[in-house]
Design a protein around this motif. Structure first.
Motif, PDB file in Angstrom:
ATOM      1  N   UNK A  24       0.379  -1.619  -0.007  1.00 52.58           N
ATOM      2  CA  UNK A  24      -0.191   0.029   0.041  1.00 52.58           C
ATOM      3  C   UNK A  24       0.186   1.371  -0.068  1.00 52.58           C
ATOM      4  N   UNK A  25       1.845   1.471  -0.742  1.00 54.72           N
ATOM      5  CA  UNK A  25       3.053   2.237  -1.135  1.00 54.72           C
ATOM      6  C   UNK A  25       2.766   2.581  -2.368  1.00 54.72           C
ATOM      7  N   UNK A  26       2.223   3.931  -2.891  1.00 55.33           N
ATOM      8  CA  UNK A  26       2.502   5.171  -3.426  1.00 55.33           C
ATOM      9  C   UNK A  26       3.152   6.102  -3.515  1.00 55.33           C
ATOM     10  N   UNK A  27       3.935   6.314  -4.602  1.00 58.52           N
ATOM     11  CA  UNK A  27       4.909   6.977  -4.562  1.00 58.52           C
ATOM     12  C   UNK A  27       5.538   8.472  -6.272  1.00 58.52           C
ATOM     13  N   UNK A  28       6.403   8.830  -6.352  1.00 56.55           N
ATOM     14  CA  UNK A  28       6.634  10.015  -7.082  1.00 56.55           C
ATOM     15  C   UNK A  28       8.188   9.870  -7.502  1.00 56.55           C
ATOM     16  N   UNK A  29       8.753   8.991  -8.396  1.00 63.23           N
ATOM     17  CA  UNK A  29       9.827   9.612  -8.933  1.00 63.23           C
ATOM     18  C   UNK A  29      10.615  10.055 -10.241  1.00 63.23           C
ATOM     19  N   UNK A  30      11.153  10.888 -10.016  1.00 68.32           N
ATOM     20  CA  UNK A  30      11.820  12.044 -11.401  1.00 68.32           C
ATOM     21  C   UNK A  30      13.542  11.503 -11.646  1.00 68.32           C
ATOM     22  N   UNK A  31      13.370  11.351 -12.964  1.00 67.26           N
ATOM     23  CA  UNK A  31      14.485  11.711 -13.468  1.00 67.26           C
ATOM     24  C   UNK A  31      14.976  12.670 -14.772  1.00 67.26           C
ATOM     25  N   UNK A  32      15.658  13.170 -13.966  1.00 66.96           N
ATOM     26  CA  UNK A  32      15.998  14.328 -14.686  1.00 66.96           C
ATOM     27  C   UNK A  32      17.912  15.046 -15.293  1.00 66.96           C
ATOM     28  N   UNK A  33      18.007  15.540 -16.279  1.00 60.33           N
ATOM     29  CA  UNK A  33      19.133  15.324 -16.233  1.00 60.33           C
ATOM     30  C   UNK A  33      20.098  17.078 -15.341  1.00 60.33           C
ATOM     31  N   UNK A  34      21.490  16.352 -14.603  1.00 58.60           N
ATOM     32  CA  UNK A  34      22.206  17.645 -13.842  1.00 58.60           C
ATOM     33  C   UNK A  34      21.727  19.295 -14.751  1.00 58.60           C
ATOM     34  N   UNK A  35      21.346  19.547 -14.738  1.00 56.40           N
ATOM     35  CA  UNK A  35      22.263  20.909 -16.061  1.00 56.40           C
ATOM     36  C   UNK A  35      24.071  21.235 -16.106  1.00 56.40           C
ATOM     37  N   UNK A  36      24.003  21.350 -17.094  1.00 55.93           N
ATOM     38  CA  UNK A  36      25.478  21.114 -18.200  1.00 55.93           C
ATOM     39  C   UNK A  36      25.125  19.570 -18.498  1.00 55.93           C
ATOM     40  N   UNK A  37      24.579  18.397 -17.642  1.00 57.28           N
ATOM     41  CA  UNK A  37      24.493  17.540 -17.824  1.00 57.28           C
ATOM     42  C   UNK A  37      25.813  16.348 -17.586  1.00 57.28           C
ATOM     43  N   UNK A  38      26.099  15.021 -17.541  1.00 59.72           N
ATOM     44  CA  UNK A  38      26.701  14.077 -16.853  1.00 59.72           C
ATOM     45  C   UNK A  38      26.538  13.504 -15.857  1.00 59.72           C
TER      46      UNK A  38
END
Length: 141
Positions: A24-38
């Protein structure tokens, strides 16, 4: 060469709803590039206070294509996990020092879901057993 190695991580970029069936666990995950990449930044929140929120950095450890995830959570836990993303299989794993752990996630052909499970051993060198399922459903690409 490193930027080509990191390009395979683009399949993760976006916002995801996470579920742990049976917990009974719901959540959110985001993946994004660090500004400038890498590095790819992963942020995870869970709607139940007994589960930790986390931030991770994912990047290449060298020109050989090896990836690592550096994990930090709201409990003060920090871990380094080796990572692979080959075909449609995403794997995170570590051998200890306290106990082994592994996540295996299968990414759907259209990239909209990841169905996976965490496994763990009870001590270093122990066989891995099912810990809990963790699935991702894409909300925003």
């Amino acid at each position: 060469m490193t930027s080509m190695l990191l390009e395979r991580l683009n399949i993760l970029v976006g916002e995801w709803e996470t579920t742990a069936p049976g917990m009974d666990a719901v959540g959110r995950t985001t993946f994004e590039w660090l500004p400038g990449g890498g590095f790819l930044i992963q942020r995870s929140t869970v709607e139940r206070p007994e589960f930790p929120n986390a931030i991770c950095t994912i990047g290449a450890t060298g020109s050989d294509g090896a990836l690592q995830q550096h994990y930090f959570d709201s409990r003060g836990v920090a871990r380094v996990l080796d990572m692979t993303l080959e075909g449609n299989v995403w794997t995170l794993f570590r051998d200890g020092p306290d106990w082994p752990q592994r996540y295996i996630g299968h990414i759907s052909e259209d990239g909209s879901t990841i169905t996976g499970r965490w496994e763990r051993g009870t001590y270093l060198g122990a066989p891995l057993e099912h810990d809990f399922d963790l699935n991702f459903t894409r909300i925003i690409a």
